[in-house]
Every structure is written in structure tokens, then in C-alpha cells.
Design a protein around this motif. Sequence first.
Motif, short mmCIF file in Angstrom:
data_model
loop_
_atom_site.label_atom_id
_atom_site.label_comp_id
_atom_site.label_asym_id
_atom_site.label_seq_id
_atom_site.Cartn_x
_atom_site.Cartn_y
_atom_site.Cartn_z
N ALA A 305 83.43 53.82 17.85
CA ALA A 305 84.49 53.02 17.24
C ALA A 305 85.42 53.89 16.41
N LEU A 306 84.99 55.11 16.10
CA LEU A 306 85.79 56.06 15.34
C LEU A 306 86.58 56.96 16.28
N ASP A 307 87.70 57.46 15.79
CA ASP A 307 88.47 58.42 16.57
C ASP A 307 87.65 59.69 16.75
N SER A 308 87.77 60.32 17.90
CA SER A 308 87.07 61.58 18.13
C SER A 308 87.61 62.64 17.19
N GLY A 309 86.75 63.60 16.84
CA GLY A 309 87.17 64.65 15.93
C GLY A 309 86.54 64.51 14.56
N PRO A 310 87.27 64.81 13.50
CA PRO A 310 86.71 64.82 12.14
C PRO A 310 86.04 63.52 11.72
N ALA A 311 86.60 62.37 12.10
CA ALA A 311 86.02 61.09 11.68
C ALA A 311 84.58 60.96 12.18
N GLN A 360 89.94 62.05 7.06
CA GLN A 360 88.63 61.57 6.65
C GLN A 360 88.21 60.41 7.54
N PRO A 361 86.94 60.03 7.54
CA PRO A 361 86.49 58.92 8.36
C PRO A 361 87.24 57.63 8.03
N ARG A 362 87.53 56.84 9.06
CA ARG A 362 88.25 55.59 8.85
C ARG A 362 87.38 54.61 8.10
N LYS A 366 84.54 49.48 12.24
CA LYS A 366 83.46 48.51 12.25
C LYS A 366 82.14 49.21 12.43
N ASP A 367 81.16 48.85 11.59
CA ASP A 367 79.81 49.41 11.70
C ASP A 367 78.95 48.41 12.46
N TYR A 368 78.63 48.76 13.68
CA TYR A 368 77.82 47.85 14.49
C TYR A 368 76.34 47.98 14.17
N GLY A 369 75.95 49.00 13.41
CA GLY A 369 74.53 49.24 13.13
C GLY A 369 74.03 48.38 12.00
N ARG A 370 72.73 48.32 11.87
CA ARG A 370 72.12 47.53 10.81
C ARG A 370 71.86 48.38 9.58
N SER A 371 72.05 49.69 9.71
CA SER A 371 71.79 50.54 8.55
C SER A 371 72.76 51.69 8.59
#
Length: 371
Positions: A305-311, A360-362, A366-371
Motif C-alpha cells: 500500500a506504500l510507494d516503493s522506495g524509502p516509504a 518519509q513513510p506515508r 492504510k495498515d491492513y495488519g492487526r499489529s
Amino acid sequence: MLLHVSPARVGFFRAQLDTGRSGLVLCGPKSLQQARRLRNTEHFSGPLLVDPAVYEVRAASGEEPFPDVAEGTFGFEDPLAVSLAEQRAVGVTAPMTPTGYLHAEDSDALKAAVRRVAALDDPQVVFAAPVDVGWLREEDSVRQLIACLRLVRGPKALMLGGQRDPLAQHPRAVDHLRQIVTEVPGAALLRTDLAAFGALAAGAAFTAFGAGSRLRHIVAPGERAEKSKGFAQSPHVLFPELMDFFLGKTLADRFAGTAAPVCGCAACEGIRALDSFASNAGDRQARAAAHNVAVLMEWLRTLTALDSGPARQWWWYERCVAAVAQYPLLNAQLLQPNGFKVPAQLKRWALAAPAAVTVQPRADAKDYGRS
């Protein structure tokens, strides 16, 4: 991120596989037959590879980089050509070379394999590079490995050899792995563990996570794999917050005096606790496998869900740092100072901060994980 699996266990987690982001690498007896069945009978349309795994039984040499391990064949047949043709016939996405095990710094064997594959000039062929982790020990050998891999036009599938956790054997192995992924176009990391995410975050073309402990690293031909005690009694279970696998019985023992965390992954659905895999009885092996893959797919969805690269690199780094911090907290909660020990590889990823970047990371990813 694909799953490196034995044909017999595909059914354990097929329902949890994210077909839009993942696929299969079949490895072991009857892999070709299973690949044909998946394509023709089960209409599996996702990425599908077959790993000949010649490196399990034979080492590569300068004279024979693709050893002939087939029975009942004529001596004049070319093992490389035969293997590639067999894989294509069953409908793989791309055929993988039957490379022998590349012992540490065996330059002759590596160069011989590279010359053969480079001569094919076929960008669809995946060059399997099953290298002993000793190649990642020193800068000189890493530079040589990079130079050779860059001569191959198509994808390069790195697989690491060594007992238990190869990346924990040398202090700079993780850094050197990231260097290879960064500097070799089309580099991939197969038959691995959580390093699949680290490599993917660093820009690997693709990775393959081993769906069983045997498929998370390579053991050199002739060596016996070192196994955890009690493996025969319970399955390996992924503890999401600690980012490591533990025997189901170990988890049951650690949480014997308190309630174990209830897992909210797509397989456990907020009903099953992590201490519910204490044995191999019934369908517990299948349920543990489904849990493991469901958690991995959640992480994969979060990463992609994040852009490739630094994020992506920062997401992976920060997740590793957070996992390392969880160990002493959980041990204190359980009143067991040495209950859970941070794995060496996880420590190294947690120390491998990405180079200074402007992006930096966006925060809104969206965080699809539970942790």
C-alpha cells in the motif's frame, strides 16, 4: 511475495493466498505434476514457479554448474535445457534454472553457471543462485557476486545456504543482502524467512517466503539440517508482534499461566488464541499454516500500500524496531525474563536503518495488519 511450498501442503493455505499480490513456488517431489494440476484442473492463474532444487543434492562446479540428477535419462541430454522445457510444458510463469549449490567463493562454479544462462539471452528464464551465505561475509566476495549476477539478463533468484538462520551467521550479511538487491537489476530473494519483506522493501523484483521451516533456507548437500527440539510434536506458529516463529507447544508453555493473545488474522478471525496449536493433532497443522500465511498476507498488503522506495524501507525498519522492543515487555508481563529471545536476524534488521532520505513513510497509508 510468493510462497515457497511443497506440493503436498498447497491446500493448507490456498484460501489465504492473496492472488493479487502473491503466488506459488513449488519445490519437492511431484512439483511438475502439481503445477500442471494447478493450471489445468484448478485453473490457478497467479504467478507460478517450479524450483528444481538440484542444490539440495548436488553442488555446482566449473565443469557442471547444472548437475544431472535425473534418473533414467540419456547421458547426452542437457540438464539445463531439459529442466527448462519440462517447466514450460506444465505452464509455469517462468522457468527456473536447475543450479547446483554454490559453495562460498566458488568463483569457477558461479561463473560457469552465469555464462550458460547469459548465453541463453532469454529474459524469461529465472537464474537460480543458491549461494552459501559465506558469499555475504566480506565485501570482496559480495562485489564479485554482484558483478556476475549483473551479466544475466533475466531475473536472478538468490537463495541463501546455511544452518538455521543464514543471515544471522555474519555481522554484515543483512547489509550485503540489501546491497545485492539494490545493485542487481531483477534481483529476487527466494526460499527465505522474514528477509522476504526486507528484500522486497529494498526493491527486490520479487521474493518467496518459505511456507515451512525447511523451505526458509538451504542446507548444503551432504549436511543434515539442524532442527528445533519438539518439532515433531507441534507446528511452527508466527507470533505477529514478535515477528518470529515459535513451536505451538512453546507458545502454550509460555502462556500457561495467563491468557494468550487472540489472533485477529483472516484465518483465526479473532476466535483462536496463539496457544491453540500445542500439538499436531487433528487439523492443527493446517490451521497453523493458514494462520501463518494470513498474517504474512496482511503484512504484504500493508507494505504494497506504500510507494516503493524509502516509504517501504522505513515501514520495514520501524516494524522490526517495534518487534524487538516487544520482547522485554512481554517477558516482564509473563514474569519470564528469558521467555522469548530476540532472534539475531531481527536485531540486525532493527539496526539497519535506511539511508537518510527526503521522503518519509506515508502517514495515511492504510495498515491492513492487526499489529
